[in-house]
Design a protein around this motif. Structure first.
Motif, PDB file in Angstrom:
ATOM      1  N   PHE A  72      -6.635 154.002   4.813  1.00 56.45           N
ATOM      2  CA  PHE A  72      -6.959 155.094   5.720  1.00 56.45           C
ATOM      3  C   PHE A  72      -5.835 156.119   5.674  1.00 56.45           C
ATOM      4  CE2 PHE A  72      -9.025 151.333   7.478  1.00 56.45           C
ATOM      5  CZ  PHE A  72     -10.315 151.785   7.710  1.00 56.45           C
ATOM      6  N   SER A  73      -6.185 157.362   6.004  1.00 53.49           N
ATOM      7  CA  SER A  73      -5.152 158.380   6.156  1.00 53.49           C
ATOM      8  C   SER A  73      -4.406 158.139   7.458  1.00 53.49           C
ATOM      9  CB  SER A  73      -5.781 159.778   6.166  1.00 53.49           C
ATOM     10  OG  SER A  73      -6.507 159.983   7.379  1.00 53.49           O
ATOM     11  N   ARG A  74      -3.243 158.771   7.603  1.00 53.95           N
ATOM     12  CA  ARG A  74      -2.453 158.610   8.833  1.00 53.95           C
ATOM     13  C   ARG A  74      -3.259 159.065  10.046  1.00 53.95           C
ATOM     14  NH1 ARG A  74       3.160 158.021   9.996  1.00 53.95           N
ATOM     15  NH2 ARG A  74       3.199 157.373  12.181  1.00 53.95           N
ATOM     16  N   LEU A  75      -4.002 160.165   9.902  1.00 53.47           N
ATOM     17  CA  LEU A  75      -4.795 160.673  11.015  1.00 53.47           C
ATOM     18  C   LEU A  75      -5.940 159.731  11.353  1.00 53.47           C
ATOM     19  CD1 LEU A  75      -5.167 162.943  13.040  1.00 53.47           C
ATOM     20  CD2 LEU A  75      -6.603 164.143  11.371  1.00 53.47           C
ATOM     21  N   GLU A  76      -6.574 159.129  10.347  1.00 56.14           N
ATOM     22  CA  GLU A  76      -7.651 158.164  10.599  1.00 56.14           C
ATOM     23  C   GLU A  76      -7.112 156.941  11.343  1.00 56.14           C
ATOM     24  OE1 GLU A  76     -10.637 158.979   6.792  1.00 56.14           O
ATOM     25  OE2 GLU A  76      -8.920 157.626   6.572  1.00 56.14           O
ATOM     26  N   ILE A  77      -5.928 156.496  10.979  1.00 59.66           N
ATOM     27  CA  ILE A  77      -5.305 155.364  11.658  1.00 59.66           C
ATOM     28  C   ILE A  77      -5.051 155.694  13.124  1.00 59.66           C
ATOM     29  CG2 ILE A  77      -3.159 154.035  11.810  1.00 59.66           C
ATOM     30  CD1 ILE A  77      -3.073 154.066   8.769  1.00 59.66           C
ATOM     31  N   LEU A 103     -10.264 146.179  15.703  1.00 59.42           N
ATOM     32  CA  LEU A 103      -9.061 146.867  15.230  1.00 59.42           C
ATOM     33  C   LEU A 103      -8.091 145.881  14.585  1.00 59.42           C
ATOM     34  CD1 LEU A 103      -7.509 149.547  15.057  1.00 59.42           C
ATOM     35  CD2 LEU A 103      -6.501 149.004  17.287  1.00 59.42           C
ATOM     36  N   SER A 104      -7.975 144.686  15.163  1.00 57.59           N
ATOM     37  CA  SER A 104      -7.085 143.671  14.597  1.00 57.59           C
ATOM     38  C   SER A 104      -7.535 143.265  13.202  1.00 57.59           C
ATOM     39  CB  SER A 104      -7.046 142.439  15.507  1.00 57.59           C
ATOM     40  OG  SER A 104      -6.524 142.759  16.776  1.00 57.59           O
ATOM     41  N   ARG A 105      -8.848 143.174  12.998  1.00 56.43           N
ATOM     42  CA  ARG A 105      -9.357 142.836  11.672  1.00 56.43           C
ATOM     43  C   ARG A 105      -9.030 143.935  10.659  1.00 56.43           C
ATOM     44  NH1 ARG A 105     -13.338 140.767  15.070  1.00 56.43           N
ATOM     45  NH2 ARG A 105     -13.857 138.570  14.708  1.00 56.43           N
ATOM     46  N   ILE A 106      -9.140 145.188  11.110  1.00 61.03           N
ATOM     47  CA  ILE A 106      -8.819 146.304  10.221  1.00 61.03           C
ATOM     48  C   ILE A 106      -7.342 146.281   9.850  1.00 61.03           C
ATOM     49  CG2 ILE A 106      -8.630 148.813  10.085  1.00 61.03           C
ATOM     50  CD1 ILE A 106     -11.182 148.966  11.794  1.00 61.03           C
ATOM     51  N   VAL A 107      -6.481 146.064  10.852  1.00 61.37           N
ATOM     52  CA  VAL A 107      -5.039 146.033  10.612  1.00 61.37           C
ATOM     53  C   VAL A 107      -4.690 144.943   9.600  1.00 61.37           C
ATOM     54  CG1 VAL A 107      -2.785 145.600  11.662  1.00 61.37           C
ATOM     55  CG2 VAL A 107      -4.468 147.013  12.851  1.00 61.37           C
ATOM     56  N   GLN A 114       0.824 150.992   6.110  1.00 68.13           N
ATOM     57  CA  GLN A 114      -0.163 151.512   7.044  1.00 68.13           C
ATOM     58  C   GLN A 114      -0.285 150.626   8.279  1.00 68.13           C
ATOM     59  OE1 GLN A 114      -3.729 152.042   4.623  1.00 68.13           O
ATOM     60  NE2 GLN A 114      -3.174 154.171   4.280  1.00 68.13           N
ATOM     61  N   ALA A 115      -0.071 149.335   8.111  1.00 62.45           N
ATOM     62  CA  ALA A 115      -0.082 148.440   9.270  1.00 62.45           C
ATOM     63  C   ALA A 115       1.031 148.802  10.234  1.00 62.45           C
ATOM     64  CB  ALA A 115       0.043 146.987   8.817  1.00 62.45           C
ATOM     65  N   GLN A 116       2.190 149.205   9.689  1.00 64.38           N
ATOM     66  CA  GLN A 116       3.299 149.646  10.531  1.00 64.38           C
ATOM     67  C   GLN A 116       2.958 150.953  11.244  1.00 64.38           C
ATOM     68  OE1 GLN A 116       6.240 148.203  11.308  1.00 64.38           O
ATOM     69  NE2 GLN A 116       5.498 146.382  10.233  1.00 64.38           N
ATOM     70  N   GLN A 117       2.227 151.838  10.571  1.00 58.60           N
ATOM     71  CA  GLN A 117       1.852 153.115  11.175  1.00 58.60           C
ATOM     72  C   GLN A 117       0.969 152.916  12.397  1.00 58.60           C
ATOM     73  OE1 GLN A 117       0.038 155.311   7.978  1.00 58.60           O
ATOM     74  NE2 GLN A 117       1.993 155.906   7.065  1.00 58.60           N
ATOM     75  N   ILE A 118       0.043 151.963  12.322  1.00 58.29           N
ATOM     76  CA  ILE A 118      -0.862 151.767  13.462  1.00 58.29           C
ATOM     77  C   ILE A 118      -0.130 151.142  14.645  1.00 58.29           C
ATOM     78  CG2 ILE A 118      -1.790 149.424  13.085  1.00 58.29           C
ATOM     79  CD1 ILE A 118      -4.594 150.697  13.462  1.00 58.29           C
TER      80      ILE A 118
END
Length: 236
Positions: A72-77, A103-107, A114-118
Motif C-alpha cells: 500500500f502507499s503511505r496515504l492508503e496505510i 486491520l491486524s490481518r493486513i498488517v 510499511q508495518a512500521q508506518q501503520i
C-alpha cells in the motif's frame, strides 16, 4: 477443537494482539494449555510462518505465510488506520472489533517498513463518540438477516410512543454519529420504513426468506426516494 481450526485460531490471535504476546495470554485466548501452545508454535514455524520470540519473552508474528503479500502507499496505510479508528464513533462494539481484526490481518502481510508506518500513523481520531441511545436489539442478528435476506418479526416503538408488532424484510443498516437505522420493507405497511435500532424492542427470524429480491427492493427505494429520507419520519 480440530487441529487445523486450533492453528488458524492461534494465528488470528497473534495477528490481533499487540506484540510481543506472552505464551500465557496466547494459551488463554485460544483455550489450550501452554504445553500445547508451544507445540502449535513449532508447527506453525515448520509450516512457514515467521514467528519471533520464545517462552518467557513472548511471541510476535513477523510474517504470515497464510496470507498473500500486500503493498500500500503511505496515504492508503494512513486511510485504513483512520477508517478503523473512526468506527467506534458510528458502529457497534462487534463491528469495531471486526475492523481491528481485519486491520491486524493486513498488517501481518505488509513488508516490515510499511508495518512500521501503520504503527506510527500521523492521522488519528480523537473526537469522542457522540451520545446516542444504545440498541436494545442484537445488531449481529440484524446484520445476518440483511445478509441472508431473512424476514424478521419485530416489536417497535415509534417516535410518537406507539408500539407495534410487524414483520419486516431487512435491507440495509445505516451507521451515523447519532443513530443506527435499519432500512426495511415493512410487510404491515407494504412500504419502505427506516427503523431506529434503539427503538426495536425485540427481533426474531420468522423462518421465511425474501431472496433474491433485496437488490431490486433497494433500487426501488432509491428510485422512489431520490434524496436521503427524513429520519424524523422513521418507523411510522
Amino acid at each position: 477443537m480440530a487441529r487445523t481450526d486450533r492453528l488458524m485460531r492461534l494465528m488470528d490471535v497473534m495477528r490481533r494482539l499487540p506484540a510481543p504476546v506472552t505464551a500465557a495470554r496466547l494459551a488463554s485466548e485460544t483455550g489450550i494449555s501452554q504445553r500445547q501452545l508451544y507445540r502449535d508454535i513449532a508447527t506453525l514455524r515448520a509450516g512457514g510462518a515467521l514467528i519471533d520470540g520464545e517462552a518467557g519473552l513472548g511471541y510476535r508474528l513477523v510474517e504470515d505465510s497464510a496470507l498473500p503479500p500486500q503493498s500500500f502507499s503511505r496515504l492508503e496505510i494512513e486511510a485504513l488506520r483512520l477508517a478503523v479508528e473512526s468506527l467506534p464513533r458510528i458502529g457497534d462494539a462487534e463491528l469495531s472489533e471486526a475492523a481491528q481484526g481485519a486491520l491486524s490481518r493486513i498488517v501481518a502481510t505488509l513488508p516490515e517498513r510499511q508495518a512500521q508506518q501503520i504503527q506510527h500513523a500521523i492521522m488519528r481520531v480523537w473526537v469522542e463518540p457522540a451520545e446516542r441511545d444504545a440498541p436494545r436489539v442484537d445488531m449481529a442478528l440484524l446484520r445476518h438477516a440483511c445478509w441472508d435476506e431473512a424476514a424478521l418479526r419485530i416489536s417497535y416503538l415509534d417516535l410518537e410512543g406507539r408500539e407495534s408488532n410487524r414483520e419486516i424484510w431487512p435491507l440495509t443498516l445505516s451507521y451515523t454519529e447519532r443513530t443506527l437505522l435499519l432500512l426495511a420493507h415493512c410487510r404491515l405497511r407494504m412500504d419502505f420504513r427506516l427503523f431506529h435500532a434503539h427503538r426495536i424492542g425485540s427481533a426474531e427470524p420468522t423462518g421465511a426468506h425474501f431472496r433474491p429480491q433485496r437488490a431490486a427492493l433497494i433500487r426501488e427505494f432509491i428510485a422512489k426516494r431520490g434524496a436521503p429520507p427524513d429520519t424524523k419520519k422513521a418507523g411510522r
